[in-house]
Design a protein around this motif. Structure first.
Motif, PDB file in Angstrom:
ATOM      1  N   GLU A 147      61.597  15.679  64.719  1.00  0.00           N
ATOM      2  CA  GLU A 147      62.061  16.168  65.849  1.00  0.00           C
ATOM      3  C   GLU A 147      61.735  16.830  67.221  1.00  0.00           C
ATOM      4  OE1 GLU A 147      65.410  19.397  63.663  1.00  0.00           O
ATOM      5  OE2 GLU A 147      63.051  19.169  62.116  1.00  0.00           O
ATOM      6  N   LEU A 148      59.532  16.810  66.778  1.00  0.00           N
ATOM      7  CA  LEU A 148      59.282  17.113  68.129  1.00  0.00           C
ATOM      8  C   LEU A 148      58.908  15.838  68.831  1.00  0.00           C
ATOM      9  CD1 LEU A 148      57.377  19.621  66.132  1.00  0.00           C
ATOM     10  CD2 LEU A 148      58.953  19.628  66.965  1.00  0.00           C
ATOM     11  N   SER A 149      58.192  16.160  70.253  1.00  0.00           N
ATOM     12  CA  SER A 149      57.107  14.591  71.025  1.00  0.00           C
ATOM     13  C   SER A 149      56.286  14.994  70.988  1.00  0.00           C
ATOM     14  CB  SER A 149      58.398  15.840  72.264  1.00  0.00           C
ATOM     15  OG  SER A 149      56.976  16.336  72.125  1.00  0.00           O
ATOM     16  N   GLY A 150      55.903  13.524  71.002  1.00  0.00           N
ATOM     17  CA  GLY A 150      54.276  13.803  71.026  1.00  0.00           C
ATOM     18  C   GLY A 150      53.184  14.762  70.630  1.00  0.00           C
ATOM     19  N   GLY A 151      53.579  15.240  72.650  1.00  0.00           N
ATOM     20  CA  GLY A 151      53.029  16.136  72.572  1.00  0.00           C
ATOM     21  C   GLY A 151      53.190  17.145  72.040  1.00  0.00           C
ATOM     22  N   MET A 152      54.015  17.907  70.945  1.00  0.00           N
ATOM     23  CA  MET A 152      54.767  18.999  70.570  1.00  0.00           C
ATOM     24  C   MET A 152      53.833  18.708  69.460  1.00  0.00           C
ATOM     25  SD  MET A 152      58.572  19.328  71.640  1.00  0.00           S
ATOM     26  CE  MET A 152      58.673  20.753  70.460  1.00  0.00           C
ATOM     27  N   GLN A 153      53.519  17.153  68.703  1.00  0.00           N
ATOM     28  CA  GLN A 153      53.287  17.211  67.462  1.00  0.00           C
ATOM     29  C   GLN A 153      51.966  17.398  67.720  1.00  0.00           C
ATOM     30  OE1 GLN A 153      54.874  13.133  64.850  1.00  0.00           O
ATOM     31  NE2 GLN A 153      56.123  13.551  66.402  1.00  0.00           N
ATOM     32  N   GLN A 154      50.719  16.774  68.710  1.00  0.00           N
ATOM     33  CA  GLN A 154      49.163  17.407  68.681  1.00  0.00           C
ATOM     34  C   GLN A 154      49.375  18.817  68.717  1.00  0.00           C
ATOM     35  OE1 GLN A 154      46.734  15.858  67.599  1.00  0.00           O
ATOM     36  NE2 GLN A 154      46.571  14.023  69.492  1.00  0.00           N
ATOM     37  N   ARG A 155      49.943  19.556  69.412  1.00  0.00           N
ATOM     38  CA  ARG A 155      50.337  21.081  69.228  1.00  0.00           C
ATOM     39  C   ARG A 155      49.736  21.546  68.333  1.00  0.00           C
ATOM     40  NH1 ARG A 155      54.317  21.635  74.459  1.00  0.00           N
ATOM     41  NH2 ARG A 155      53.719  24.187  73.482  1.00  0.00           N
ATOM     42  N   VAL A 156      50.780  20.799  67.177  1.00  0.00           N
ATOM     43  CA  VAL A 156      50.731  21.349  66.077  1.00  0.00           C
ATOM     44  C   VAL A 156      49.826  21.147  65.514  1.00  0.00           C
ATOM     45  CG1 VAL A 156      52.191  20.729  63.075  1.00  0.00           C
ATOM     46  CG2 VAL A 156      53.065  21.011  65.803  1.00  0.00           C
ATOM     47  N   ALA A 157      49.089  20.110  65.232  1.00  0.00           N
ATOM     48  CA  ALA A 157      47.796  19.552  64.738  1.00  0.00           C
ATOM     49  C   ALA A 157      46.622  19.905  65.363  1.00  0.00           C
ATOM     50  CB  ALA A 157      47.397  17.648  64.876  1.00  0.00           C
ATOM     51  N   ILE A 158      46.587  21.021  66.960  1.00  0.00           N
ATOM     52  CA  ILE A 158      45.948  21.806  66.682  1.00  0.00           C
ATOM     53  C   ILE A 158      45.949  23.108  66.233  1.00  0.00           C
ATOM     54  CG2 ILE A 158      44.791  22.860  68.964  1.00  0.00           C
ATOM     55  CD1 ILE A 158      46.078  20.839  70.900  1.00  0.00           C
ATOM     56  N   ALA A 159      47.542  23.608  66.384  1.00  0.00           N
ATOM     57  CA  ALA A 159      46.920  25.148  65.683  1.00  0.00           C
ATOM     58  C   ALA A 159      46.915  24.584  63.475  1.00  0.00           C
ATOM     59  CB  ALA A 159      49.041  25.169  65.878  1.00  0.00           C
ATOM     60  N   ARG A 160      47.174  23.379  63.479  1.00  0.00           N
ATOM     61  CA  ARG A 160      46.291  23.401  61.908  1.00  0.00           C
ATOM     62  C   ARG A 160      45.364  23.534  61.915  1.00  0.00           C
ATOM     63  NH1 ARG A 160      48.335  18.284  59.272  1.00  0.00           N
ATOM     64  NH2 ARG A 160      46.862  16.859  60.525  1.00  0.00           N
ATOM     65  N   ALA A 161      44.865  23.215  62.963  1.00  0.00           N
ATOM     66  CA  ALA A 161      43.221  23.153  62.747  1.00  0.00           C
ATOM     67  C   ALA A 161      42.404  24.013  63.432  1.00  0.00           C
ATOM     68  CB  ALA A 161      42.396  21.746  64.168  1.00  0.00           C
ATOM     69  N   LEU A 162      43.648  25.327  63.925  1.00  0.00           N
ATOM     70  CA  LEU A 162      42.276  26.155  65.219  1.00  0.00           C
ATOM     71  C   LEU A 162      42.356  27.485  63.845  1.00  0.00           C
ATOM     72  CD1 LEU A 162      44.210  26.264  68.531  1.00  0.00           C
ATOM     73  CD2 LEU A 162      41.339  26.538  67.408  1.00  0.00           C
ATOM     74  N   ALA A 163      43.696  26.767  62.132  1.00  0.00           N
ATOM     75  CA  ALA A 163      44.947  27.700  62.005  1.00  0.00           C
ATOM     76  C   ALA A 163      42.592  28.413  60.896  1.00  0.00           C
ATOM     77  CB  ALA A 163      45.564  27.748  61.044  1.00  0.00           C
ATOM     78  N   VAL A 164      42.118  27.128  60.458  1.00  0.00           N
ATOM     79  CA  VAL A 164      41.140  27.391  59.640  1.00  0.00           C
ATOM     80  C   VAL A 164      39.775  27.597  60.120  1.00  0.00           C
ATOM     81  CG1 VAL A 164      42.215  25.621  58.033  1.00  0.00           C
ATOM     82  CG2 VAL A 164      40.770  25.140  59.717  1.00  0.00           C
ATOM     83  N   ASP A 165      40.312  28.034  60.528  1.00  0.00           N
ATOM     84  CA  ASP A 165      39.105  28.927  62.049  1.00  0.00           C
ATOM     85  C   ASP A 165      37.582  28.082  61.896  1.00  0.00           C
ATOM     86  OD1 ASP A 165      37.446  30.800  63.469  1.00  0.00           O
ATOM     87  OD2 ASP A 165      37.275  32.389  62.235  1.00  0.00           O
ATOM     88  N   PRO A 166      37.398  26.998  62.372  1.00  0.00           N
ATOM     89  CA  PRO A 166      36.331  25.718  61.694  1.00  0.00           C
ATOM     90  C   PRO A 166      35.266  26.217  63.157  1.00  0.00           C
ATOM     91  CG  PRO A 166      37.597  24.746  63.422  1.00  0.00           C
ATOM     92  CD  PRO A 166      38.886  25.866  62.948  1.00  0.00           C
ATOM     93  N   GLU A 167      34.583  26.293  61.883  1.00  0.00           N
ATOM     94  CA  GLU A 167      33.388  26.220  63.365  1.00  0.00           C
ATOM     95  C   GLU A 167      33.270  24.921  64.820  1.00  0.00           C
ATOM     96  OE1 GLU A 167      29.677  26.742  61.045  1.00  0.00           O
ATOM     97  OE2 GLU A 167      30.126  28.251  59.980  1.00  0.00           O
ATOM     98  N   ILE A 168      33.229  23.516  64.191  1.00  0.00           N
ATOM     99  CA  ILE A 168      33.688  22.874  65.318  1.00  0.00           C
ATOM    100  C   ILE A 168      35.183  21.968  65.289  1.00  0.00           C
ATOM    101  CG2 ILE A 168      32.086  20.528  65.788  1.00  0.00           C
ATOM    102  CD1 ILE A 168      29.903  21.643  64.581  1.00  0.00           C
ATOM    103  N   ILE A 169      35.617  21.782  66.090  1.00  0.00           N
ATOM    104  CA  ILE A 169      36.332  20.491  66.106  1.00  0.00           C
ATOM    105  C   ILE A 169      36.635  19.304  66.872  1.00  0.00           C
ATOM    106  CG2 ILE A 169      39.169  20.327  67.299  1.00  0.00           C
ATOM    107  CD1 ILE A 169      39.224  23.471  67.511  1.00  0.00           C
ATOM    108  N   PHE A 170      36.195  18.886  65.745  1.00  0.00           N
ATOM    109  CA  PHE A 170      35.736  16.852  66.541  1.00  0.00           C
ATOM    110  C   PHE A 170      37.463  16.342  66.769  1.00  0.00           C
ATOM    111  CE2 PHE A 170      32.713  17.668  63.437  1.00  0.00           C
ATOM    112  CZ  PHE A 170      31.566  17.070  64.087  1.00  0.00           C
ATOM    113  N   MET A 171      37.570  15.912  68.245  1.00  0.00           N
ATOM    114  CA  MET A 171      38.669  14.638  68.475  1.00  0.00           C
ATOM    115  C   MET A 171      38.261  13.571  69.105  1.00  0.00           C
ATOM    116  SD  MET A 171      40.473  17.900  70.389  1.00  0.00           S
ATOM    117  CE  MET A 171      40.615  19.996  70.026  1.00  0.00           C
TER     118      MET A 171
END
Length: 258
Positions: free
Chosen positions: A135-159
């Motif tokens: 139900e989301l646009s591509g940009g919104m889906q990528q923002r969900v992926a970013i939220a999921r990454a930030l939620a686990v409080d990682p030390e490093i994010i690889f993109m």
């Protein structure tokens, strides 16, 4: 003190016909904690291979990689990777997708929902918590992926080229959002791109890579005094330096990709 250290790393692959291909040739790089580093270069320069080695998905043929003094041998739950395809589970709601990593960490249900809703608010999707990815646009889906990454409080994010499939306006909006969010969260980011403007918008330093075989040609610091204004003279000065690295002339180009 270096947080990430790449020491004389080379990577060879064997093709199906038995011939060898060298993706990386004696790469050396040091990254400080909290830096936003862009690996910039054309296809075939080894930037994704280097990212995969840093993330622990691939080994080296020669040389070593260290993160916080520990040699990288395999992926770690302390680091997350965001790819082009978002990696969202279509049968789960947006909220449940963001909770996924927290479930794997055995975070209690009430707490993980609270954390997930916080990061959905950070990326501006708090009103879509009960929606599904389709139900989301591509940009919104990528923002969900970013939220999921930030939620686990990682030390490093690889993109790995996370915005490559998006339209230009959505890509620019997400570049600005990711730049602001990651600096507020003080995360260490390694970001692969072939888009020169994207690298200048995002990076503290740009690692310019060239192919055949892949190696680091130069590292360009990005000092924009805290402002990421695409129309500023400082922005265009850094952009021109990168064009010079690749022997390109900006006045002859209508597209700014390599």
């Amino acid at each position: 003190m270096s947080y990430i250290k790449v020491e004389d790393v080379s990577r060879h692959f064997v093709r199906a016909d038995g011939t060898s291909f060298q993706a990386l040739d004696h790469v050396n790089l040091e990254v400080r904690q909290g830096e936003f580093i862009c690996l910039l270069g054309p296809s075939g320069c080894g930037k994704s291979t280097l990212l995969n080695i840093l993330a622990g998905f691939e080994g080296t043929s020669e040389g070593d990689v260290y993160i916080d003094g520990q040699e990288v041998k395999k992926p770690s739950p302390k680091y997350v990777t965001i790819f082009q395809n978002y990696g969202l589970l279509p049968w789960r709601t947006v909220l449940k997708n963001v909770e996924l990593g927290l479930e794997e960490q055995d975070v209690p249900r009430d707490e993980r929902e609270k954390i997930a809703r916080h990061y959905l608010e950070v990326v501006g999707l708090q009103d879509f918590a009960d929606s599904h990815p389709a139900e989301l646009s591509g940009g919104m889906q990528q923002r969900v992926a970013i939220a999921r990454a930030l939620a686990v409080d990682p030390e490093i994010i690889f993109m790995d080229e996370p915005f490559a499939a998006l339209d230009a306006l959505t890509r620019m909006k997400l570049q600005d959002e990711v730049s602001a969010i990651c600096r507020e969260q003080h995360k260490t980011i390694i970001f692969v791109t072939h888009d020169i403007d994207e690298a200048v918008v995002l990076a503290d330093r740009i690692v310019v890579m060239t192919p055949n075989p892949g190696h680091i040609k130069t590292v360009i610091p990005v000092d924009l005094h805290g402002r990421r204004d695409r129309t500023s003279p400082d922005f265009w000065d850094i952009r021109e330096k990168i064009f010079e690295c690749f022997s390109l002339k900006p006045e002859d180009k209508t597209e700014y990709y390599i």
